[in-house]
Design a protein around this motif. Structure first.
Motif, PDB file in Angstrom:
ATOM      1  N   TRP A  72       0.804  -1.221   0.000  1.00  0.00           N
ATOM      2  CA  TRP A  72       0.000   0.000   0.000  1.00  0.00           C
ATOM      3  C   TRP A  72       0.837   1.272   0.000  1.00  0.00           C
ATOM      4  CZ3 TRP A  72      -4.507   0.401  -1.822  1.00  0.00           C
ATOM      5  CH2 TRP A  72      -5.420  -0.652  -1.736  1.00  0.00           C
ATOM      6  N   PHE A  73       1.829   1.344   0.862  1.00  0.00           N
ATOM      7  CA  PHE A  73       2.565   2.592   0.978  1.00  0.00           C
ATOM      8  C   PHE A  73       3.650   2.763  -0.083  1.00  0.00           C
ATOM      9  CE2 PHE A  73       1.060   2.397   5.491  1.00  0.00           C
ATOM     10  CZ  PHE A  73       0.310   3.560   5.453  1.00  0.00           C
ATOM     11  N   ARG A  74       4.412   1.719  -0.340  1.00  0.00           N
ATOM     12  CA  ARG A  74       5.539   1.865  -1.254  1.00  0.00           C
ATOM     13  C   ARG A  74       5.145   1.604  -2.707  1.00  0.00           C
ATOM     14  NH1 ARG A  74      10.437  -1.467   0.606  1.00  0.00           N
ATOM     15  NH2 ARG A  74      11.416  -0.163  -0.980  1.00  0.00           N
ATOM     16  N   LEU A  75       4.531   0.456  -2.951  1.00  0.00           N
ATOM     17  CA  LEU A  75       4.205   0.058  -4.311  1.00  0.00           C
ATOM     18  C   LEU A  75       3.067   0.905  -4.883  1.00  0.00           C
ATOM     19  CD1 LEU A  75       4.267  -3.737  -5.042  1.00  0.00           C
ATOM     20  CD2 LEU A  75       3.198  -2.125  -6.583  1.00  0.00           C
ATOM     21  N   ALA A  76       1.970   1.018  -4.152  1.00  0.00           N
ATOM     22  CA  ALA A  76       0.791   1.728  -4.669  1.00  0.00           C
ATOM     23  C   ALA A  76       0.929   3.243  -4.499  1.00  0.00           C
ATOM     24  CB  ALA A  76      -0.471   1.206  -3.985  1.00  0.00           C
ATOM     25  N   ALA A  77       0.902   3.738  -3.278  1.00  0.00           N
ATOM     26  CA  ALA A  77       0.913   5.190  -3.052  1.00  0.00           C
ATOM     27  C   ALA A  77       2.218   5.825  -3.509  1.00  0.00           C
ATOM     28  CB  ALA A  77       0.661   5.495  -1.575  1.00  0.00           C
ATOM     29  N   GLY A  78       3.344   5.196  -3.181  1.00  0.00           N
ATOM     30  CA  GLY A  78       4.635   5.762  -3.530  1.00  0.00           C
ATOM     31  C   GLY A  78       5.075   5.499  -4.960  1.00  0.00           C
ATOM     32  N   GLY A  79       4.414   4.553  -5.622  1.00  0.00           N
ATOM     33  CA  GLY A  79       4.727   4.248  -7.015  1.00  0.00           C
ATOM     34  C   GLY A  79       6.090   3.602  -7.231  1.00  0.00           C
ATOM     35  N   GLU A  80       6.643   2.963  -6.199  1.00  0.00           N
ATOM     36  CA  GLU A  80       7.946   2.322  -6.340  1.00  0.00           C
ATOM     37  C   GLU A  80       7.840   1.061  -7.205  1.00  0.00           C
ATOM     38  OE1 GLU A  80      10.100   1.735  -2.672  1.00  0.00           O
ATOM     39  OE2 GLU A  80       9.238   3.568  -1.818  1.00  0.00           O
ATOM     40  N   ASP A  81       8.852   0.824  -7.989  1.00  0.00           N
ATOM     41  CA  ASP A  81       8.899  -0.358  -8.854  1.00  0.00           C
ATOM     42  C   ASP A  81       9.617  -1.480  -8.100  1.00  0.00           C
ATOM     43  OD1 ASP A  81       8.766  -2.089 -10.989  1.00  0.00           O
ATOM     44  OD2 ASP A  81      10.433  -1.159 -12.074  1.00  0.00           O
ATOM     45  N   ILE A  82       8.857  -2.152  -7.232  1.00  0.00           N
ATOM     46  CA  ILE A  82       9.399  -3.214  -6.391  1.00  0.00           C
ATOM     47  C   ILE A  82       8.465  -4.408  -6.414  1.00  0.00           C
ATOM     48  CG2 ILE A  82      10.715  -1.713  -4.835  1.00  0.00           C
ATOM     49  CD1 ILE A  82       8.324  -1.786  -2.900  1.00  0.00           C
ATOM     50  N   ASP A  83       8.992  -5.556  -6.031  1.00  0.00           N
ATOM     51  CA  ASP A  83       8.189  -6.768  -5.912  1.00  0.00           C
ATOM     52  C   ASP A  83       7.789  -6.970  -4.454  1.00  0.00           C
ATOM     53  OD1 ASP A  83       8.369  -7.533  -8.629  1.00  0.00           O
ATOM     54  OD2 ASP A  83      10.355  -8.401  -8.272  1.00  0.00           O
ATOM     55  N   TYR A  84       6.865  -7.890  -4.249  1.00  0.00           N
ATOM     56  CA  TYR A  84       6.543  -8.293  -2.890  1.00  0.00           C
ATOM     57  C   TYR A  84       7.680  -9.157  -2.355  1.00  0.00           C
ATOM     58  CZ  TYR A  84       1.887  -6.346  -3.274  1.00  0.00           C
ATOM     59  OH  TYR A  84       0.844  -5.476  -3.394  1.00  0.00           O
ATOM     60  N   ILE A  85       7.743  -9.314  -1.075  1.00  0.00           N
ATOM     61  CA  ILE A  85       8.846 -10.010  -0.425  1.00  0.00           C
ATOM     62  C   ILE A  85       8.619 -11.523  -0.403  1.00  0.00           C
ATOM     63  CG2 ILE A  85      10.220 -10.176   1.687  1.00  0.00           C
ATOM     64  CD1 ILE A  85       8.883  -7.374   2.386  1.00  0.00           C
ATOM     65  N   TYR A  86       7.456 -11.929   0.070  1.00  0.00           N
ATOM     66  CA  TYR A  86       7.173 -13.343   0.328  1.00  0.00           C
ATOM     67  C   TYR A  86       6.149 -13.940  -0.637  1.00  0.00           C
ATOM     68  CZ  TYR A  86       9.042 -11.699   4.792  1.00  0.00           C
ATOM     69  OH  TYR A  86       9.818 -11.119   5.765  1.00  0.00           O
ATOM     70  N   CYS A  87       5.345 -13.119  -1.244  1.00  0.00           N
ATOM     71  CA  CYS A  87       4.231 -13.589  -2.062  1.00  0.00           C
ATOM     72  C   CYS A  87       4.495 -13.331  -3.541  1.00  0.00           C
ATOM     73  CB  CYS A  87       2.940 -12.882  -1.652  1.00  0.00           C
ATOM     74  SG  CYS A  87       2.490 -13.142   0.082  1.00  0.00           S
ATOM     75  N   SER A  88       3.883 -14.172  -4.364  1.00  0.00           N
ATOM     76  CA  SER A  88       3.962 -14.015  -5.815  1.00  0.00           C
ATOM     77  C   SER A  88       2.675 -14.565  -6.408  1.00  0.00           C
ATOM     78  CB  SER A  88       5.170 -14.781  -6.359  1.00  0.00           C
ATOM     79  OG  SER A  88       4.978 -16.177  -6.169  1.00  0.00           O
ATOM     80  N   SER A  89       2.517 -14.434  -7.703  1.00  0.00           N
ATOM     81  CA  SER A  89       1.319 -14.989  -8.338  1.00  0.00           C
ATOM     82  C   SER A  89       1.288 -16.509  -8.193  1.00  0.00           C
ATOM     83  CB  SER A  89       1.222 -14.578  -9.801  1.00  0.00           C
ATOM     84  OG  SER A  89       2.389 -14.967 -10.484  1.00  0.00           O
ATOM     85  N   ASP A  90       2.457 -17.139  -8.146  1.00  0.00           N
ATOM     86  CA  ASP A  90       2.544 -18.592  -7.952  1.00  0.00           C
ATOM     87  C   ASP A  90       2.397 -18.997  -6.484  1.00  0.00           C
ATOM     88  OD1 ASP A  90       3.001 -18.879 -10.669  1.00  0.00           O
ATOM     89  OD2 ASP A  90       5.186 -18.941 -10.422  1.00  0.00           O
ATOM     90  N   ASN A  91       2.622 -18.074  -5.583  1.00  0.00           N
ATOM     91  CA  ASN A  91       2.607 -18.358  -4.147  1.00  0.00           C
ATOM     92  C   ASN A  91       1.960 -17.178  -3.418  1.00  0.00           C
ATOM     93  OD1 ASN A  91       3.108 -19.468  -1.641  1.00  0.00           O
ATOM     94  ND2 ASN A  91       5.294 -19.058  -1.658  1.00  0.00           N
ATOM     95  N   PRO A  92       0.644 -16.967  -3.622  1.00  0.00           N
ATOM     96  CA  PRO A  92      -0.007 -15.773  -3.073  1.00  0.00           C
ATOM     97  C   PRO A  92      -0.064 -15.719  -1.549  1.00  0.00           C
ATOM     98  CG  PRO A  92      -1.627 -17.261  -4.029  1.00  0.00           C
ATOM     99  CD  PRO A  92      -0.278 -17.804  -4.374  1.00  0.00           C
ATOM    100  N   ASP A  93       0.113 -16.821  -0.865  1.00  0.00           N
ATOM    101  CA  ASP A  93       0.074 -16.840   0.594  1.00  0.00           C
ATOM    102  C   ASP A  93       1.419 -17.214   1.206  1.00  0.00           C
ATOM    103  OD1 ASP A  93      -2.665 -16.138   0.770  1.00  0.00           O
ATOM    104  OD2 ASP A  93      -3.210 -18.200   0.269  1.00  0.00           O
ATOM    105  N   GLY A  94       2.491 -16.916   0.499  1.00  0.00           N
ATOM    106  CA  GLY A  94       3.823 -17.240   0.994  1.00  0.00           C
ATOM    107  C   GLY A  94       4.149 -16.590   2.322  1.00  0.00           C
TER     108      GLY A  94
END
Length: 174
Positions: A72-94
């Motif tokens: 919410w804060f970095r990726l969406a509001a801040g517009g940073e081009d980063i990935d999630y840390i633990y989750c991915s489309s293959d592992n949404p609940d990592g």
């Protein structure tokens, strides 16, 4: 030597303040509450799951909130081009599912760092700042909504943390 989640002090939220400092003080209070629910527990206890088939644990909650802060804060509001840390489309609940081999000391340090980075990402943005979320680009949010949502998200998960902590060692509290 076994790592134990550290104790910390928790400041009470502001009773009288302008809107942004009020929202920030409530968010910080809930952030500290989550860590307080983990204080004094060792890795094995932090990884203890609630009830089958749930993968909910205190360790998982900390990892999950790292993802939510980042999203919410970095990726969406801040517009940073980063990935999630633990989750991915293959592992949404990592964040919840993959705690068995994960190191709580590393994940707790990463959580604290994400809080700093999240706050920095929006420090110069107004509450009226609008943006889409990358996972729901058809919707537009403002930063005010994110603060309120994050306070709600923490309040809900801190309730889960209360129950998890009571199950682990009987500790209860606010």
């Amino acid at each position: 030597m076994t790592w134990t989640a550290p104790d910390l002090s928790r400041a009470k939220p502001s009773l009288i303040a302008d809107e942004r400092p009020m929202l920030q003080s409530w968010l910080d209070f809930h952030r500290a509450t989550l860590l307080q629910k983990c204080a004094g527990l060792e890795a094995k206890q932090l990884k203890q799951r609630s009830v089958e088939p749930s993968t909910l644990s205190l360790h998982g909650l900390v990892r999950h909130m790292s993802e939510v802060e980042r999203g919410w804060f970095r990726l969406a509001a801040g517009g940073e081009d980063i990935d999630y840390i633990y989750c991915s489309s293959d592992n949404p609940d990592g964040d919840f599912d993959d705690t068995e081999q994960a190191d709580p000391a590393t994940d707790f340090a990463l959580y604290r760092r994400e809080l700093e980075l999240a706050d920095a990402a929006v420090a110069d943005l107004s509450l009226e700042h609008t943006f889409p979320h990358p996972r729901r680009p058809e919707l537009v949010y403002n930063l005010r909504w994110v603060y309120v949502h994050m306070i709600e998200e923490y309040a809900r998960h801190n309730g889960h943390a209360d129950l998890l902590r009571e199950r682990i060692d009987g500790a209860t509290g606010d």
